[in-house]
Design a protein around this motif. Sequence first.
Motif, PDB file in Angstrom:
ATOM      1  N   CYS A  89       0.744  -1.297   0.144  1.00 13.60           N
ATOM      2  CA  CYS A  89      -0.192  -0.017  -0.042  1.00 13.60           C
ATOM      3  C   CYS A  89       0.996   1.081   0.130  1.00 13.60           C
ATOM      4  O   CYS A  89       1.936   1.241   0.774  1.00 13.60           O
ATOM      5  CB  CYS A  89      -0.654   0.057   1.378  1.00 13.60           C
ATOM      6  SG  CYS A  89      -1.932   1.618   1.287  1.00 13.60           S
ATOM      7  N   CYS A 131      -4.377   5.797  -0.112  1.00 12.66           N
ATOM      8  CA  CYS A 131      -4.463   4.278  -0.613  1.00 12.66           C
ATOM      9  C   CYS A 131      -4.907   4.240  -1.908  1.00 12.66           C
ATOM     10  O   CYS A 131      -5.807   4.865  -2.088  1.00 12.66           O
ATOM     11  CB  CYS A 131      -5.258   3.410   0.541  1.00 12.66           C
ATOM     12  SG  CYS A 131      -5.547   1.969   0.105  1.00 12.66           S
ATOM     13  N   CYS A 133      -5.292   0.894  -3.256  1.00 13.82           N
ATOM     14  CA  CYS A 133      -5.260  -0.574  -3.303  1.00 13.82           C
ATOM     15  C   CYS A 133      -6.610  -1.049  -3.667  1.00 13.82           C
ATOM     16  O   CYS A 133      -7.512  -0.406  -3.817  1.00 13.82           O
ATOM     17  CB  CYS A 133      -5.061  -1.200  -1.976  1.00 13.82           C
ATOM     18  SG  CYS A 133      -3.308  -0.613  -1.142  1.00 13.82           S
ATOM     19  N   CYS A 138      -6.612  -4.175   1.324  1.00 10.88           N
ATOM     20  CA  CYS A 138      -5.876  -3.210   2.217  1.00 10.88           C
ATOM     21  C   CYS A 138      -6.954  -2.873   3.399  1.00 10.88           C
ATOM     22  O   CYS A 138      -8.093  -2.680   2.961  1.00 10.88           O
ATOM     23  CB  CYS A 138      -5.365  -2.184   1.320  1.00 10.88           C
ATOM     24  SG  CYS A 138      -4.779  -0.852   2.503  1.00 10.88           S
ATOM     25  N   CYS A 140      -6.547  -0.094   5.406  1.00 10.40           N
ATOM     26  CA  CYS A 140      -6.228   1.287   5.538  1.00 10.40           C
ATOM     27  C   CYS A 140      -7.102   2.239   5.241  1.00 10.40           C
ATOM     28  O   CYS A 140      -7.075   3.345   5.430  1.00 10.40           O
ATOM     29  CB  CYS A 140      -4.471   1.537   5.284  1.00 10.40           C
ATOM     30  SG  CYS A 140      -4.592   1.995   3.578  1.00 10.40           S
TER      31      CYS A 140
HETATM   32 ZN   LIG Z   1      -3.991   0.643   0.823  1.00 12.16          ZN
END
Ligand SMILES: [Zn+2]
Length: 142
Positions: A89, A131, A133, A138, A140
């Motif tokens: 990430c 982020c 992703c 992920c 986050c």
């Molecule tokens: Zn991420």
Amino acid sequence: MQENQISPSEWEIMRVVWTNHPISSREINDILKEKKEWKLTTTKTLIGRLVKKGMLSTEKQGRKFEYSPLVTEKESIDESIDDLLDQMCNTKVGRSIETILEKRTLSKTELEQLSELIKKKKETAPNKIYCTCTPGQCGCVV
Ligand SMILES: [Zn+2]
């Protein structure tokens, strides 16, 4: 994804070829004898893979083959760092670079150069890293 990523064993071969070329498989094997204890056939197999991946060129010299690098050491190092960072990430890259700095010993000169680079990067750095992703890969995302 990179088709021609280099495995740890292949790195051992490439480092010998970057340092000594052109070089035969037997000479490569001799240099790595104490470190790796590979049979000549193992070394030849690894060389074969590197030729296939386009990392080594091969040239027939009399009855033996000699190998030379088709990529530079720097290109290969840069590419493997990129591959590694592409796997994580965006928000984890900074922390990973911190880990490298914590774990490795760098000279005063190298640290000075890093300080300069960080100072320069700060001028154009965004306030936040986002982020990007794939959802589900992920945790986050806020
Ligand atoms: Zn991420």
